[in-house]
Write a protein that holds these residues in place. Structure first.
Motif, mmCIF file in Angstrom:
data_model
loop_
_atom_site.group_PDB
_atom_site.id
_atom_site.type_symbol
_atom_site.label_atom_id
_atom_site.label_comp_id
_atom_site.label_asym_id
_atom_site.label_seq_id
_atom_site.Cartn_x
_atom_site.Cartn_y
_atom_site.Cartn_z
ATOM 1 N N HIS A 66 0.716 -1.215 0.039
ATOM 2 C CA HIS A 66 -0.492 -0.170 0.337
ATOM 3 C C HIS A 66 0.386 1.342 -0.377
ATOM 4 N N ALA A 67 2.063 1.222 0.133
ATOM 5 C CA ALA A 67 3.541 2.623 0.387
ATOM 6 C C ALA A 67 3.463 2.405 -0.603
ATOM 7 N N ARG A 68 4.057 3.460 -1.162
ATOM 8 C CA ARG A 68 5.447 4.047 -1.705
ATOM 9 C C ARG A 68 7.126 4.521 -1.007
ATOM 10 N N TRP A 69 6.928 4.475 -0.121
ATOM 11 C CA TRP A 69 8.523 4.869 0.904
ATOM 12 C C TRP A 69 8.540 4.072 1.906
ATOM 13 N N VAL A 70 9.235 4.274 2.554
ATOM 14 C CA VAL A 70 9.745 3.942 3.969
ATOM 15 C C VAL A 70 9.801 5.085 4.210
ATOM 16 N N ASP A 71 10.019 4.760 6.506
ATOM 17 C CA ASP A 71 10.558 5.934 6.466
ATOM 18 C C ASP A 71 11.156 5.521 7.936
ATOM 19 N N VAL A 72 11.500 6.166 8.600
ATOM 20 C CA VAL A 72 12.183 6.593 10.173
ATOM 21 C C VAL A 72 12.280 7.732 11.393
ATOM 22 N N PHE A 73 12.070 7.404 12.158
ATOM 23 C CA PHE A 73 12.593 8.413 13.924
ATOM 24 C C PHE A 73 13.811 8.414 13.636
ATOM 25 N N CYS A 74 14.738 8.761 13.370
ATOM 26 C CA CYS A 74 16.065 8.399 13.529
ATOM 27 C C CYS A 74 16.515 9.437 14.515
ATOM 28 N N GLU A 75 16.250 9.161 16.172
ATOM 29 C CA GLU A 75 16.273 10.079 16.757
ATOM 30 C C GLU A 75 16.214 9.727 17.902
ATOM 31 N N THR A 76 17.217 10.635 19.153
ATOM 32 C CA THR A 76 17.112 9.979 20.853
ATOM 33 C C THR A 76 15.905 10.144 20.892
ATOM 34 N N GLY A 77 15.202 8.669 21.548
ATOM 35 C CA GLY A 77 14.545 8.286 22.075
ATOM 36 C C GLY A 77 13.087 7.709 20.846
ATOM 37 N N ALA A 78 13.517 7.404 20.239
ATOM 38 C CA ALA A 78 12.855 6.988 19.153
ATOM 39 C C ALA A 78 13.602 6.066 18.492
ATOM 40 N N PHE A 79 14.717 5.552 17.605
ATOM 41 C CA PHE A 79 15.175 4.933 16.393
ATOM 42 C C PHE A 79 17.164 5.142 16.704
ATOM 43 N N THR A 80 17.957 4.314 16.531
ATOM 44 C CA THR A 80 19.513 4.677 17.060
ATOM 45 C C THR A 80 19.268 4.481 15.366
ATOM 46 N N PRO A 81 20.575 5.561 14.543
ATOM 47 C CA PRO A 81 20.975 4.795 13.079
ATOM 48 C C PRO A 81 21.216 4.078 13.142
ATOM 49 N N GLU A 82 21.794 2.581 13.922
ATOM 50 C CA GLU A 82 21.673 0.790 13.245
ATOM 51 C C GLU A 82 20.689 0.635 12.916
ATOM 52 N N GLN A 83 19.795 1.148 14.610
ATOM 53 C CA GLN A 83 17.930 0.296 13.881
ATOM 54 C C GLN A 83 17.495 1.003 12.614
ATOM 55 N N SER A 84 17.925 2.435 12.700
ATOM 56 C CA SER A 84 17.467 3.200 11.371
ATOM 57 C C SER A 84 17.653 2.276 9.692
ATOM 58 N N ARG A 85 18.901 2.080 9.943
ATOM 59 C CA ARG A 85 20.081 1.310 8.904
ATOM 60 C C ARG A 85 19.250 0.782 8.386
ATOM 61 N N ARG A 86 19.048 -0.432 9.581
ATOM 62 C CA ARG A 86 17.765 -1.982 8.856
ATOM 63 C C ARG A 86 16.739 -1.117 8.518
ATOM 64 N N VAL A 87 16.660 -0.442 8.929
ATOM 65 C CA VAL A 87 14.133 0.063 8.545
ATOM 66 C C VAL A 87 14.205 0.217 7.406
ATOM 67 N N LEU A 88 15.672 1.320 7.180
ATOM 68 C CA LEU A 88 15.198 1.379 5.650
ATOM 69 C C LEU A 88 16.323 1.045 4.414
ATOM 70 N N GLU A 89 16.857 -0.021 5.389
ATOM 71 C CA GLU A 89 17.666 -0.944 4.115
ATOM 72 C C GLU A 89 16.426 -2.104 3.759
#
Length: 426
Positions: free
Chosen positions: A216-239
């Protein structure tokens, strides 16, 4: 506004005359002053819409020849706008419109001195999970209609207030009913049932949740921020999202400095949004993402810095420095970030006014960022401008110039509009 109809055309075409100032966002448009003007302003202009597309734009004095060459017949309808300004429809490339509940008490507390933090999102998650599909549809439609009334003809919207497989799938499915620009934001924050195990939640996001939402989507996004997701976790989601065929966009550097901007550039994200706290390396990375694009390709592949000044207005954080980005050669967009917590407004005219007043942008730069810049953030070449072939999304301002968008903040200046070449029903 004066209108004359000439029925009988096989393909409805509208000629708009009497435009005092036409912003085309096409520097090579017919009649543009021979100076470096990326917004392609034409004075005393005319605009021809043929079905859902722009067929011709130029000075009214050249209109007869232009219409003949582009259409080969008289238009079906002639509309006079009596010296008003015309701009492309706004392209809002960042919003969160699938939600339930109200967070006005949080806003009131913030205005009394409580700092903003990402945790308030969980309040909306609880309300959204409890809402019916019809209730969410009603909220979504109301916000889309409000945005359209203020001149937004293209908008992106995200999930992110469900944070379970079923609720995230529902959010992107409902969003797809109103726009093609749907973003899967399962990685918004860690929901309460996964406290203490954020990596386990990321496993869910990149596994069953992504599989359910990607269709249903065209894009994936992540909140890469203190209190949300670390850069490492964000990379996993985006990749993982990219591997599933989704384009990449990122929330980053809103609450403080971090690695999110450079992660976005490294992954070739279409946009990185917020960009409130930027290092020199962040700015250089954003600028170089465009310099590295092959000039002969005719396509834009850099990462847009999307600024969301409604957030700073609502949270009293420092405003981002657009001047710094623009002077470095970065591409900047403006978007509303309409959401119930940190920016509960869908007004793109307000974003233009705030950008001019608070971020160092000129009126021309802010209008470009809210139209053509938003289109680049969505990697669209059919919206955000009024050159021949563009989608016929046209806003007539009840003002002689686009400057009034910043000069008269809060005043409803949309006099008329066309979306896909049609005037929306009242």
């Amino acid at each position: 506004m004066r209108e004359v109809e000439h029925p009988g055309g096989s393909h409805p075409a509208t000629l708009i005359l009497g435009i005092g100032e036409l912003t085309t966002n096409a520097p090579d448009a017919v009649g543009v002053d021979p100076v470096d003007d990326p917004t392609g302003v034409i004075r005393d202009a005319a605009l021809l819409l043929d079905g859902g597309r722009v067929a011709w734009a130029g000075p009214e004095s050249a209109c007869a020849d232009g219409v003949e060459a582009a259409l080969g017949r008289a238009p079906d309808r002639v509309v006079g706008v009596e010296g008003r300004a015309v701009i492309p429809g706004f392209v809002d490339s960042h919003s969160h419109l699938v939600f339930a509940g109200d967070r006005s008490a949080e806003f009131e507390a913030r205005m009394a001195g409580r700092p903003y933090a990402a945790g308030g999102i969980r309040t909306t998650v609880a309300a959204t999970r409890a809402a019916s599909d019809d209730a969410l549809r009603a909220v979504l439609r109301r916000h889309v209609d409000q945005a359209l009334a203020q001149g937004t003809t293209t908008l992106e919207t995200k999930s992110g207030y469900g944070l379970s497989v079923a609720d995230e799938e529902r959010a992107v499915r409902l969003a797809r009913e109103v726009t093609d620009e749907v973003t899967f934001l399962g990685a918004h924050v860690v929901p309460p049932e996964h406290f203490g195990d954020p990596d386990g939640y990321v496993d869910l996001v990149v596994g069953d949740m992504l599989a359910a939402c990607a269709p249903h989507a065209r894009w994936v996004d992540v909140f890469c921020e203190t209190g949300a997701f670390t850069p490492e976790q964000s990379r996993r989601v985006l990749e993982a999202g990219a591997a599933a065929g989704l384009g990449v966009r990122v929330h980053a550097n809103q609450l403080g400095p971090g690695e999110g901007v450079r992660l976005a550039v490294d992954l070739g994200a279409a946009a990185v949004d917020h960009c409130t706290y930027l290092s020199d390396d962040d700015v250089a990375a954003l600028a170089s993402s465009w310099a590295a694009s092959p000039a002969s390709s005719g396509e834009a592949h850099g990462t847009v810095a999307t600024l969301l000044p409604g957030v700073e207005f609502s949270t009293r954080q420092p405003y981002p420095d657009a001047r710094r980005l623009l002077d470095a050669g970065a591409v900047v967009a403006l978007a509303s970030d309409c959401n119930p917590g940190s920016s509960y407004t869908s007004s793109m005219p307000l974003m233009v006014a705030l950008a001019v007043r608070e971020t160092g942008m000129t009126v021309a730069e802010a209008v470009w960022a809210a139209t053509a810049g938003g289109a680049r953030a969505l990697r669209r070449d059919d919206v955000g401008h009024l050159a021949p072939g563009a989608r016929a999304d046209v806003v007539v301002l009840d003002a002689p110039s686009r400057t009034h968008l910043a000069y008269r903040p809060g005043v409803p200046l949309v006099h008329a509009l066309w979306k896909d070449g049609r005037a929306p029903r009242p």
